[in-house]
Design a protein around this motif. Structure first.
Motif, short mmCIF file in Angstrom:
data_model
loop_
_atom_site.label_atom_id
_atom_site.label_comp_id
_atom_site.label_asym_id
_atom_site.label_seq_id
_atom_site.Cartn_x
_atom_site.Cartn_y
_atom_site.Cartn_z
N LEU A 167 0.84 -1.32 0.04
CA LEU A 167 0.15 -0.08 -0.03
C LEU A 167 0.91 1.31 0.07
O LEU A 167 0.31 2.22 -0.41
CB LEU A 167 -0.97 0.14 1.16
N ALA A 168 2.00 1.09 0.24
CA ALA A 168 3.02 2.28 0.33
C ALA A 168 2.35 3.40 1.00
O ALA A 168 2.04 3.25 2.24
CB ALA A 168 3.60 2.67 -1.10
N GLY A 169 2.43 4.58 0.47
CA GLY A 169 1.95 5.85 1.22
C GLY A 169 0.75 5.70 1.80
O GLY A 169 0.07 6.75 2.53
N ALA A 170 -0.12 5.06 1.13
CA ALA A 170 -1.70 4.95 1.25
C ALA A 170 -2.04 4.23 2.83
O ALA A 170 -3.10 4.06 3.22
CB ALA A 170 -2.51 4.43 0.43
N ALA A 171 -0.97 3.51 3.10
CA ALA A 171 -1.17 2.37 4.26
C ALA A 171 -1.66 3.43 5.56
O ALA A 171 -0.93 4.34 5.91
CB ALA A 171 0.05 1.63 4.71
N THR A 172 -2.72 2.97 6.12
CA THR A 172 -3.00 3.40 7.67
C THR A 172 -3.40 1.87 8.16
O THR A 172 -3.82 1.08 7.55
CB THR A 172 -4.43 4.39 7.39
N GLU A 173 -3.80 2.26 9.44
CA GLU A 173 -4.22 1.17 10.38
C GLU A 173 -5.27 0.69 9.90
O GLU A 173 -5.51 -0.51 9.61
CB GLU A 173 -4.00 1.44 11.90
N ARG A 174 -6.14 1.42 9.56
CA ARG A 174 -7.67 1.02 9.12
C ARG A 174 -7.59 0.32 7.76
O ARG A 174 -8.36 -0.70 7.80
CB ARG A 174 -8.81 2.17 9.05
N LEU A 175 -6.69 0.88 7.01
CA LEU A 175 -6.72 0.18 5.38
C LEU A 175 -6.11 -1.18 5.69
O LEU A 175 -6.39 -2.09 4.96
CB LEU A 175 -6.31 1.33 4.55
N VAL A 176 -5.09 -1.11 6.28
CA VAL A 176 -4.57 -2.66 6.43
C VAL A 176 -5.34 -3.38 7.02
O VAL A 176 -5.20 -4.76 6.77
CB VAL A 176 -3.12 -2.25 7.33
N ALA A 177 -6.25 -3.18 8.00
CA ALA A 177 -7.02 -3.98 8.69
C ALA A 177 -8.00 -4.48 7.71
O ALA A 177 -8.39 -5.65 7.62
CB ALA A 177 -7.90 -3.30 10.01
N GLU A 178 -8.73 -3.72 6.92
CA GLU A 178 -9.62 -4.13 5.92
C GLU A 178 -8.83 -5.07 4.95
O GLU A 178 -9.40 -5.96 4.73
CB GLU A 178 -10.16 -2.91 5.07
N PRO A 256 -1.04 -0.04 -6.78
CA PRO A 256 -1.09 1.53 -6.96
C PRO A 256 -2.60 2.19 -6.99
O PRO A 256 -2.53 3.41 -6.98
CB PRO A 256 -0.57 1.63 -8.39
N THR A 257 -3.82 1.27 -7.32
CA THR A 257 -4.99 1.97 -7.26
C THR A 257 -5.31 2.48 -5.78
O THR A 257 -6.05 3.56 -5.87
CB THR A 257 -5.93 0.64 -7.25
N GLU A 258 -4.55 2.16 -4.84
CA GLU A 258 -4.92 2.96 -3.43
C GLU A 258 -4.03 4.22 -3.58
O GLU A 258 -4.46 5.08 -2.83
CB GLU A 258 -4.62 2.27 -2.55
N ASN A 259 -2.97 4.37 -4.33
CA ASN A 259 -2.01 5.66 -4.24
C ASN A 259 -2.57 6.58 -5.21
O ASN A 259 -2.46 7.85 -5.10
CB ASN A 259 -0.82 5.08 -4.51
N ALA A 260 -3.13 6.17 -6.39
CA ALA A 260 -3.40 7.09 -7.60
C ALA A 260 -4.74 6.73 -8.18
O ALA A 260 -4.96 6.46 -9.17
CB ALA A 260 -2.39 7.23 -8.46
N PRO A 261 -5.90 6.60 -7.20
CA PRO A 261 -7.06 6.11 -7.79
C PRO A 261 -7.83 6.85 -8.82
O PRO A 261 -8.23 6.50 -9.84
CB PRO A 261 -8.02 6.19 -6.64
N GLY A 262 -7.44 8.21 -8.86
CA GLY A 262 -7.75 9.34 -9.80
C GLY A 262 -7.38 8.95 -11.23
O GLY A 262 -8.17 8.80 -12.14
N ARG A 263 -5.97 8.88 -11.03
CA ARG A 263 -5.20 8.70 -12.57
C ARG A 263 -5.38 7.51 -13.06
O ARG A 263 -5.50 7.24 -14.23
CB ARG A 263 -3.57 9.00 -12.12
#
Length: 274
Positions: A167-178, A256-263
């Motif tokens: 998840l790189a820079g997108a990693a948060t405790e909640r997202l990792v748990a999901e 990368p979908t979590e890092n740059a979803p818009g692009r």
């Protein structure tokens, strides 16, 4: 734990081989885009589903048997790329979806997508690969080592480390748990171990001659910081396989979908609606 809500996105099931096949979708009319995962699950596609739907597409991100939210359990025999490609074909049939069909695929799902393109009973109209396995890039060492049953008990901790890195820079405790949530089920852990045990690069290497003759449009989207499915493999694929375009995503790892979803969403929409 449920996935983070996205507008219009719902989870539903269809029966395949007597088990519930679970998938994320936006229920609307429109051309189907089938989205495949690999060593993760359908959650990897959630950030781009609404964007695809807004363009008039009908995205379907399915969980492979025994993984994510789907029922059943994989074995070494049913977890091979050809066997999973056959299951995907039966999933489409059960869902009353016929070809030609656009396919997006991530990780080992990319091997399934390439197999469907070359050998599938349904015509693949377009193929998008996101940090996918190609050539002899796989299995990654952190996956292959779980072929040893003596370390299988450490899987959950290892998945936590892998998810956090991917998840790189997108990693948060909640997202990792999901992302980790399905692996709390022993059945899912056993299925994942079967997938890891069946991982074999011959399933992609054997496809290369046919891919070099393919005229189907292909799109590669790559997180540049992926240490295992490295961007060099994507560059090789783009240079050797006809009608392939590569989009590099800086400061993104394996998901990368979590890092740059818009692009990425825009790139997928442009590709699948061209």
């Amino acid at each position: 734990m449920s996935e983070t809500a996205e507008p219009g996105v719902s989870r539903t099931t269809v029966e395949v081989d007597g088990e519930a096949a679970s998938y994320l979708t936006v229920e609307q009319d429109g051309p189907v885009v089938l989205l495949l995962h690999g060593t993760y699950w359908s959650r990897v596609w959630l950030p781009v589903l609404s964007r695809l739907a807004e363009a008039g597409l009908r995205p379907i991100a399915v969980d492979l048997p025994g993984l994510g939210r789907s029922g059943g359990e994989l074995t070494l025999e049913t977890a091979t790329v050809p066997a999973l490609a056959g299951w995907v074909t039966r999933f489409l049939s059960a869902s009353r979806i016929s070809g030609p069909i656009a396919v997006g695929a991530h990780d080992i799902g990319g091997a399934i997508g390439q197999h469907l393109l070359v050998h599938g009973r349904l015509e693949v109209s377009r193929l998008a690969l996101v940090n996918s396995v190609t050539y002899d890039s796989w299995p990654a060492p952190h996956v292959a080592r779980f072929g040893n049953p003596e370390i299988a008990g450490t899987l959950l901790d290892a998945r936590r480390q892998a998810v956090t890195s991917a998840l790189a820079g997108a990693a948060t405790e909640r997202l990792v748990a999901e992302y980790l949530d399905p692996w709390h089920d022993p059945r899912v852990r056993r299925s994942w171990l079967a997938l890891a045990g069946a991982a074999d690069s011959r399933y992609t290497l054997d496809l290369v001659p046919a891919l070099k003759r393919s005229t189907t449009p292909k799109l590669l989207i790559w997180g540049e910081d992926d240490a295992f499915e490295t961007v060099e493999y994507a560059e090789k694929f783009a240079s050797e396989i006809p009608r392939t375009t590569l989009i590099r995503i800086p400061e993104a790892d394996h998901i990368p979908t979590e890092n740059a979803p818009g692009r990425i969403g825009r790139a997928l929409v442009e590709f699948f609606t061209a």
